[in-house]
Design an enzyme around this catalytic site. Sequence first.
Site, PDB file in Angstrom:
ATOM      1  N   LYS A   1       0.876  -1.085   0.161  1.00  0.00           N
ATOM      2  CA  LYS A   1      -0.019   0.065  -0.089  1.00  0.00           C
ATOM      3  C   LYS A   1       0.826   1.334  -0.018  1.00  0.00           C
ATOM      4  CE  LYS A   1      -0.853  -0.113   5.014  1.00  0.00           C
ATOM      5  NZ  LYS A   1      -1.816  -0.063   5.985  1.00  0.00           N
ATOM      6  N   ASP A   2       2.150   1.119   0.252  1.00  0.00           N
ATOM      7  CA  ASP A   2       3.237   2.205   0.122  1.00  0.00           C
ATOM      8  C   ASP A   2       3.642   2.576  -1.225  1.00  0.00           C
ATOM      9  OD1 ASP A   2       2.879   2.830   3.012  1.00  0.00           O
ATOM     10  OD2 ASP A   2       4.742   1.551   3.488  1.00  0.00           O
TER      11      ASP A   2
ATOM     12  N   ARG B   1      -8.938   7.004   5.973  1.00  0.00           N
ATOM     13  CA  ARG B   1      -9.772   5.926   5.822  1.00  0.00           C
ATOM     14  C   ARG B   1     -10.510   5.256   7.158  1.00  0.00           C
ATOM     15  NH1 ARG B   1      -9.451   0.793   6.086  1.00  0.00           N
ATOM     16  NH2 ARG B   1      -7.305   0.807   6.212  1.00  0.00           N
ATOM     17  N   ARG B   2      -9.618   4.750   8.044  1.00  0.00           N
ATOM     18  CA  ARG B   2     -10.085   4.297   9.226  1.00  0.00           C
ATOM     19  C   ARG B   2     -10.879   5.408   9.974  1.00  0.00           C
ATOM     20  NH1 ARG B   2      -4.308   1.954   9.466  1.00  0.00           N
ATOM     21  NH2 ARG B   2      -4.389   0.046   8.470  1.00  0.00           N
TER      22      ARG B   2
ATOM     23  N   ARG C   1       0.770   8.983  14.956  1.00  0.00           N
ATOM     24  CA  ARG C   1       1.753   8.645  14.202  1.00  0.00           C
ATOM     25  C   ARG C   1       2.758   7.831  15.038  1.00  0.00           C
ATOM     26  NH1 ARG C   1       3.979  10.930   9.793  1.00  0.00           N
ATOM     27  NH2 ARG C   1       5.394   9.250  10.173  1.00  0.00           N
TER      28      ARG C   1
ATOM     29  N   ARG D   1       2.485   3.124  19.032  1.00  0.00           N
ATOM     30  CA  ARG D   1       1.127   3.386  19.076  1.00  0.00           C
ATOM     31  C   ARG D   1       0.600   2.437  19.997  1.00  0.00           C
ATOM     32  NH1 ARG D   1      -0.482   2.873  12.773  1.00  0.00           N
ATOM     33  NH2 ARG D   1       1.527   2.389  12.432  1.00  0.00           N
TER      34      ARG D   1
ATOM     35  N   CYS E   1      -3.539   8.271   0.535  1.00  0.00           N
ATOM     36  CA  CYS E   1      -4.037   8.574   1.911  1.00  0.00           C
ATOM     37  C   CYS E   1      -4.751   9.768   1.957  1.00  0.00           C
ATOM     38  CB  CYS E   1      -2.688   8.352   2.601  1.00  0.00           C
ATOM     39  SG  CYS E   1      -1.763   6.810   2.778  1.00  0.00           S
TER      40      CYS E   1
END
Length: 311
Positions: free
Chosen positions: A79-80, A127-128, A145, A151, A237
Amino acid sequence: MSIKLGTRGSPLSLAQTSWVLDELKNTNPSLTFEIEKITTKGDTDTRPLFAMEQKGIFEKEIDRAVSEKQVDFAVHSMKDVPSDLDSSLTIACVPKRESVNDVLITNDGFSLDSIPSGSTVGSSSLRRAVQISRKRPDLNVKPIRGNIETRINKVTEKKIDGIVLAKAGISRLGVDTKHSLLSKDEFLPSPGQGALAIICRSDDSKTIEMLKKIEDKNSRIEVEAERSLSEHIDSGCRFPVGAYASVKSDSLILKVGVYSMDGKKSILIEENGTIDNPFELGKKIGNELKSQGVSEIASNWREKLEEWNKQ
């Protein structure tokens, strides 16, 4: 013979790279590998992800090293990897994909349905954030971040009530933490989530041949459909799109969701295609999204994000 590969120095990137190397050593026992850690813009910029230009922030420097023959190949989270990959490079291999689901992590093992009203939930993903707010508008969603351990520590240290992130990340790291699995139908993942992309030079036939030995055919098909969708609507993103393709026998199913900034508007599409042409299925849904007004939703996102970045 020694092969040099490039990757980020984050714990997750190193864990992904270690997994890939184990797979490659099983199929190429005579080879030795050297890891080159490369710092990217995404590693040094501490702003929230939605505040940055997203294309290539976690892979551009590494891919440059591949292109300039400083390293032979690179391991990325799929996804990056932007859809407009440099023509000198190719996604030589897509290994078997991990889970595409997101998870909610809390100290008490709450599900998203049971976490108390007013709780603060962190996410690095627009999105989340929108998906959380759509399902639980009574929660406070906060940008967050840091690597996965950082996290998670914010939760265990009770600096935040919960976080939502990709299950693939904690699986690759082997992190043992209480989590609740989120439905991939309600929380459609980011295109390419759970998959790895192994990049090398397009003209490096020997490296391509080596990498193809650990390719997973179905994972490649699914990812190609999702990336085709992203390419045709130019998502990222800064413009949250959820997409999940799944191979069922000879059929390919692609589910896509696009959401307005306030979560009140959404476009949800599910289409069937064939495993022989995943690009066409992604393109077809991309065109359907355009016909249903995705450009207006995207424009509203861009306007609001530009306002935030000026503050």
